[in-house]
Each structure stands twice: as structure tokens, then as C-alpha cells.
Design an enzyme around this catalytic site. Structure first.
Site, PDB file in Angstrom:
ATOM      1  N   GLU A  16       0.893  -1.150   0.016  1.00  0.00           N
ATOM      2  CA  GLU A  16       0.087   0.092  -0.243  1.00  0.00           C
ATOM      3  C   GLU A  16       0.971   1.439  -0.136  1.00  0.00           C
ATOM      4  O   GLU A  16       0.582   2.443   0.301  1.00  0.00           O
ATOM      5  CB  GLU A  16      -0.879   0.139   1.188  1.00  0.00           C
ATOM      6  CG  GLU A  16      -1.902  -1.246   1.223  1.00  0.00           C
ATOM      7  CD  GLU A  16      -2.815  -0.964   2.311  1.00  0.00           C
ATOM      8  OE1 GLU A  16      -2.620  -1.482   3.454  1.00  0.00           O
ATOM      9  OE2 GLU A  16      -4.119  -0.297   2.167  1.00  0.00           O
ATOM     10  N   SER A 186      -6.236  -2.197   1.306  1.00  0.00           N
ATOM     11  CA  SER A 186      -6.599  -1.535   0.053  1.00  0.00           C
ATOM     12  C   SER A 186      -6.928  -2.648  -1.172  1.00  0.00           C
ATOM     13  O   SER A 186      -7.028  -2.286  -2.477  1.00  0.00           O
ATOM     14  CB  SER A 186      -5.403  -0.647  -0.562  1.00  0.00           C
ATOM     15  OG  SER A 186      -5.032   0.328   0.212  1.00  0.00           O
ATOM     16  N   SER A 187      -7.387  -3.685  -0.569  1.00  0.00           N
ATOM     17  CA  SER A 187      -7.908  -4.964  -1.635  1.00  0.00           C
ATOM     18  C   SER A 187      -6.539  -5.478  -2.382  1.00  0.00           C
ATOM     19  O   SER A 187      -6.767  -6.198  -3.229  1.00  0.00           O
ATOM     20  CB  SER A 187      -8.859  -4.549  -2.589  1.00  0.00           C
ATOM     21  OG  SER A 187     -10.026  -4.155  -1.888  1.00  0.00           O
ATOM     22  N   ARG A 222     -24.911  -4.978   1.297  1.00  0.00           N
ATOM     23  CA  ARG A 222     -24.614  -3.499   1.425  1.00  0.00           C
ATOM     24  C   ARG A 222     -23.355  -3.416   2.197  1.00  0.00           C
ATOM     25  O   ARG A 222     -23.110  -3.810   3.252  1.00  0.00           O
ATOM     26  CB  ARG A 222     -25.722  -2.682   1.536  1.00  0.00           C
ATOM     27  CG  ARG A 222     -26.898  -2.620   0.600  1.00  0.00           C
ATOM     28  CD  ARG A 222     -28.066  -2.069   1.119  1.00  0.00           C
ATOM     29  NE  ARG A 222     -28.072  -0.541   1.363  1.00  0.00           N
ATOM     30  CZ  ARG A 222     -29.089   0.300   1.761  1.00  0.00           C
ATOM     31  NH1 ARG A 222     -29.927  -0.263   1.995  1.00  0.00           N
ATOM     32  NH2 ARG A 222     -29.075   1.386   1.801  1.00  0.00           N
ATOM     33  N   GLU A 310     -14.043  -5.604   9.206  1.00  0.00           N
ATOM     34  CA  GLU A 310     -12.438  -5.586   9.483  1.00  0.00           C
ATOM     35  C   GLU A 310     -12.434  -4.012  10.056  1.00  0.00           C
ATOM     36  O   GLU A 310     -13.355  -3.379   9.700  1.00  0.00           O
ATOM     37  CB  GLU A 310     -11.467  -5.692   8.153  1.00  0.00           C
ATOM     38  CG  GLU A 310     -12.006  -4.596   7.228  1.00  0.00           C
ATOM     39  CD  GLU A 310     -10.588  -4.159   6.513  1.00  0.00           C
ATOM     40  OE1 GLU A 310      -9.622  -4.384   6.986  1.00  0.00           O
ATOM     41  OE2 GLU A 310     -10.710  -3.219   5.705  1.00  0.00           O
ATOM     42  N   SER A 321     -11.196   8.230  -0.053  1.00  0.00           N
ATOM     43  CA  SER A 321     -11.229   7.606   1.251  1.00  0.00           C
ATOM     44  C   SER A 321     -12.319   8.037   1.967  1.00  0.00           C
ATOM     45  O   SER A 321     -12.646   9.393   2.197  1.00  0.00           O
ATOM     46  CB  SER A 321      -9.866   7.693   2.093  1.00  0.00           C
ATOM     47  OG  SER A 321      -8.987   7.175   1.325  1.00  0.00           O
TER      48      SER A 321
END
Ligand SMILES: Nc1ncnc2c1ncn2[C@@H]1O[C@H](COP(=O)(O)OP(=O)(O)OP(=O)(O)O)[C@@H](O)[C@H]1O
Ligand SMILES: C[C@@H](N)C(=O)O
Ligand SMILES: [Mg+2]
Ligand SMILES: [Mg+2]
Length: 355
Positions: A16, A186-187, A222, A310, A321
Site C-alpha cells: 500500500e 486496499s484490496s 451492502r 474489518e 477515502s
């Protein structure tokens, strides 16, 4: 008035790294904004991808270019602290992922006995490792998706075990499921898989990022997030919802302007909002977090369930963000937010020492 010297620490040996540069740029602008200019002197420090530290001159160049410094042909260097670091009154680490959000820098800064923004060693380490985090959340009674914890050893070392491992995942979790390196954000390294061949490839890929891997049952829900701010009596922000057209909230969707919509406040019933806010605070206090965190949830509309996904103890501060936007919507501007974070760091440090 003497200005406090704030050491902004960014970059880092992490997948990241680039996100950290963008977050740091936004924070440096907020700390030097008119409201804060007479309170703080900003000294940035950049940690290159090879782990070496660069002092304010180079760090300022990185902030202004927005580009990571290349580490090509770099040799492993002895860790060296730039001289200017010795003058810092309070540190503001805005490192995302391993080697920064995970308790390592927090341990170093604790040993240096200089206050720093955010959680200490326990909150940072427990918040970073999704396997540890989920077992603590389970203990606290916070509902979450079904998951399995794996190691790189199980995936890479024994080709005889691997098919059985995939069978177990298929039986216990089914498809779609999400394969994740346990310690990242951040996936990065995450895959949504729908078949055996995708599962095998995703496990191999996740194992290249981390020796700990988590596989989660995919939930159709969602996505909502809540920001937390404070130390002993943390406050929850309003709740935000993320919508997007892509398959999931992946890196590109997160950081490309226009790919995701942030709905703040989330269009949800008041009771659901309250439940998310109290679960966010419970997650924060259960892990012994401090300063700030963003807690990510799934809201399953069909059943009314709120599942915790998480916690992020050093969430992103980029233009796309949620964390700063949730506080802005709760009436706290960006410059005010960074000011509060620095004050919370100092407040924590002024508590009696336990020796
Ligand atoms: N079990 C799941 N079911 C459905 N979607 C999921 C699941 N786990 C993750 N996702 C999707 O993947 C995204 C990233 O997951 P997660 O938040 O765990 O990763 P991360 O790398 O820690 O992200 P960040 O730190 O940037 O929030 C989620 O926002 C969601 O879109
Ligand atoms: C930076 C990224 N891990 C976030 O949670 O915003
Ligand atoms: Mg995360
Ligand atoms: Mg997340």
C-alpha cells in the site's frame, strides 16, 4: 508560541506504499493549513520500498511529485534514522499495511518514548492481521462471515495436501468466496473466486503476499463504513455506504475517482445506523485501539444482519477515502481532524506510565 514538530511518516515496505504517499500529501496539506500553521511545524519522513528512511528534503520531493522513489538495484541497507528525526515532538505515521500499520513502527516509536498518532502495538497488530482480528471479534460476540485461516506452508509446501484444502474450502464456504492475504489492505492481493481453478490461482497469489491467508464466504450485502475518533471514550461518526458497478470494492474502484459513490450519511434506518456505530466502538475498544480507526461492515438487507468485515487502524486519507469524509459530514473539517489526532496522541502519552 513554539510550534510542535510533527514527524509525518509515510511510504513504507508495503503493497500500500503508493496509497500512503497520497494519504500523506493530504495530511501534510491539512497540518500546514491556515488553522494549523501557527501550531505545527511539519517534518516529513519517507520510508522507501526497501525500508530505508529518507529525511525531510527527499520526503518533500516525494510528496510534491506524488511518485514513489525507485529501489532498483538497491542493496539491503542498515536501518538508519535521519538526524532530523531526533527533534520530533510527535509522530504522525500514515503508513498503510505491513511494516507500518501492524505494530512494528508503533513498537519503535514506543521505545523512543515520543507520542504518536494512532493505536499502539496491540491495537495495530491485532487490527492488521485479519485472522487474529476475526478471532478477537468472534470472542467479543461481533457477527461476521464464516472464514478459514490458512498458511503459505499449507498452500505451497505439499502438493498432496492442496487438493484436500480446496475441497474443505468448497465444502465449508462454497462460492463465491474471497481469498485474502491476512496482513494487507486496499484490496491488494484479494480475489473473489467462483470456481476451483480461480480458487487455486487465488490461493497461490495470496500466498505470495503473506504467510497467513484467510478465505471468507462471500456475502451479498451492502457495504458500510464507520469512522472512530478518540482514546478512552471514542466517538463514532455518521455511517457511510459505498456503491459501485465493479465486481467488488477492489483497488481500482477504491482509488479511481468516479468508480465508486460514497453515500454519506448511508440511507439506512436509524436503528441500523446506531447498531453499526456501537459495533464500531466495540471493535475499537476490544482491540485496544487509540486515536483513529475506520470499521468496515456488511449490511445484509434481506435479514437485517450487520456483519463486521474489518478494522483499519490507519485508514486512507486520499480524496476517495471515507475516513475524512465521514468526519467532514459529522462537522469536523480535515484541518480540525488532523489537529484532533495530534492532540489525542499527546493526551495518550501524558497518561501515567506502566513500568
Ligand atoms: N466476505 C466478503 N463478502 C463479500 N465481499 C467481500 C468480502 N470480503 C471482502 N469483500 C469485498 O472486498 C473488499 C475488500 O475487502 P477488505 O476490506 O477485507 O480488504 P482490505 O484490503 O483490508 O481493504 P481496505 O483496508 O482498503 O478497506 C470489500 O470492501 C468488499 O467489496
Ligand atoms: C488504506 C486502506 N487500507 C484503507 O483502509 O483505507
Ligand atoms: Mg483493511
Ligand atoms: Mg476494508
Amino acid at each position: 508560541m513554539t510550534k510542535l514538530k510533527v514527524g509525518l511518516l509515510f511510504g513504507g515496505r508495503s503493497g500500500e506504499h503508493e496509497v500512503s504517499i497520497v494519504s500523506a500529501k493530504a495530511i501534510s496539506e491539512a497540518l500546514t493549513a491556515e488553522e494549523n500553521a501557527n501550531k505545527y511545524e511539519l517534518l516529513p519522513f519517507y520510508i522507501k520500498k526497501d525500508g530505508s528512511w529518507q529525511g525531510p528534503d527527499i520526503a518533500r520531493q516525494v510528496l510534491s511529485s506524488g511518485e514513489a522513489l525507485s529501489c532498483e538495484n538497491s542493496q539491503p541497507t542498515l536501518w538508519q534514522f535521519p538526524a532530523a528525526a531526533e527533534t520530533i515532538d510527535v509522530w504522525f505515521p500514515i503508513l498503510h499495511g505491513p511494516n507500518g500499520e501492524d505494530g512494528t513502527i508503533q513498537g519503535l516509536l514506543s521505545l523512543m518514548q515520543v507520542p504518536f498518532v494512532g493505536s499502539g502495538v496491540l491495537g495495530s497488530a491485532a487490527g492488521m492481521d485479519k485472522i487474529g482480528m476475526k478471532s478477537i471479534f468472534a470472542q467479543a460476540g461481533l457477527p461476521q462471515v464464516k472464514y478459514m485461516a490458512l498458511t503459505r506452508e499449507q498452500i505451497w509446501s505439499n502438493p498432496c495436501i492442496f487438493p484436500k484444502l480446496c475441497d474443505d474450502i468448497e465444502q465449508n464456504l462454497g462460492y463465491p468466496c474471497f481469498v485474502k492475504p491476512a496482513n494487507l489492505g486496499s484490496s491488494v492481493g484479494i480475489a473473489k473466486v467462483r470456481s476451483r481453478s480461480e480458487l487455486e490461482a487465488a490461493l497461490d497469489s495470496a500466498a505470495s503476499y503473506d504467510r497467513r491467508i484467510i478465505v471468507e464466504a462471500g456475502v451479498n450485502a451492502r457495504e458500510v463504513e464507520c469512522a472512530v475518533l478518540g482514546n478512552e471514550n471514542p466517538k463514532a461518526s455518521t455511517v457511510g455506504e459505498i456503491t459501485y458497478e465493479s465486481d467488488f470494492y477492489d483497488y481500482e474502484t477504491k482509488y479511481t475517482s468516479g468508480k465508486a459513490d460514497l453515500l454519506i450519511p448511508a440511507p439506512l434506518p436509524d436503528a441500523v445506523i446506531s447498531q453499526i456505530q456501537s459495533s464500531a466502538i466495540q471493535a475499537f475498544t476490544t482491540l485496544d485501539c487509540a486515536g483513529l480507526a475506520r470499521v468496515d461492515f456488511f449490511y445484509v438487507e434481506a435479514t437485517g444482519e450487520v456483519l463486521i468485515n474489518e478494522i483499519n487502524t490507519l485508514p486512507g486519507f486520499t480524496a476517495t477515502s471515507m475516513y475524512p469524509q465521514l468526519w467532514a459530514s459529522s462537522g469536523v473539517s480535515f484541518p480540525e481532524l488532523v489537529d484532533k489526532l495530534v492532540r489525542l496522541a499527546i493526551e495518550l502519552n501524558s497518561e501515567p506510565e506502566t513500568t
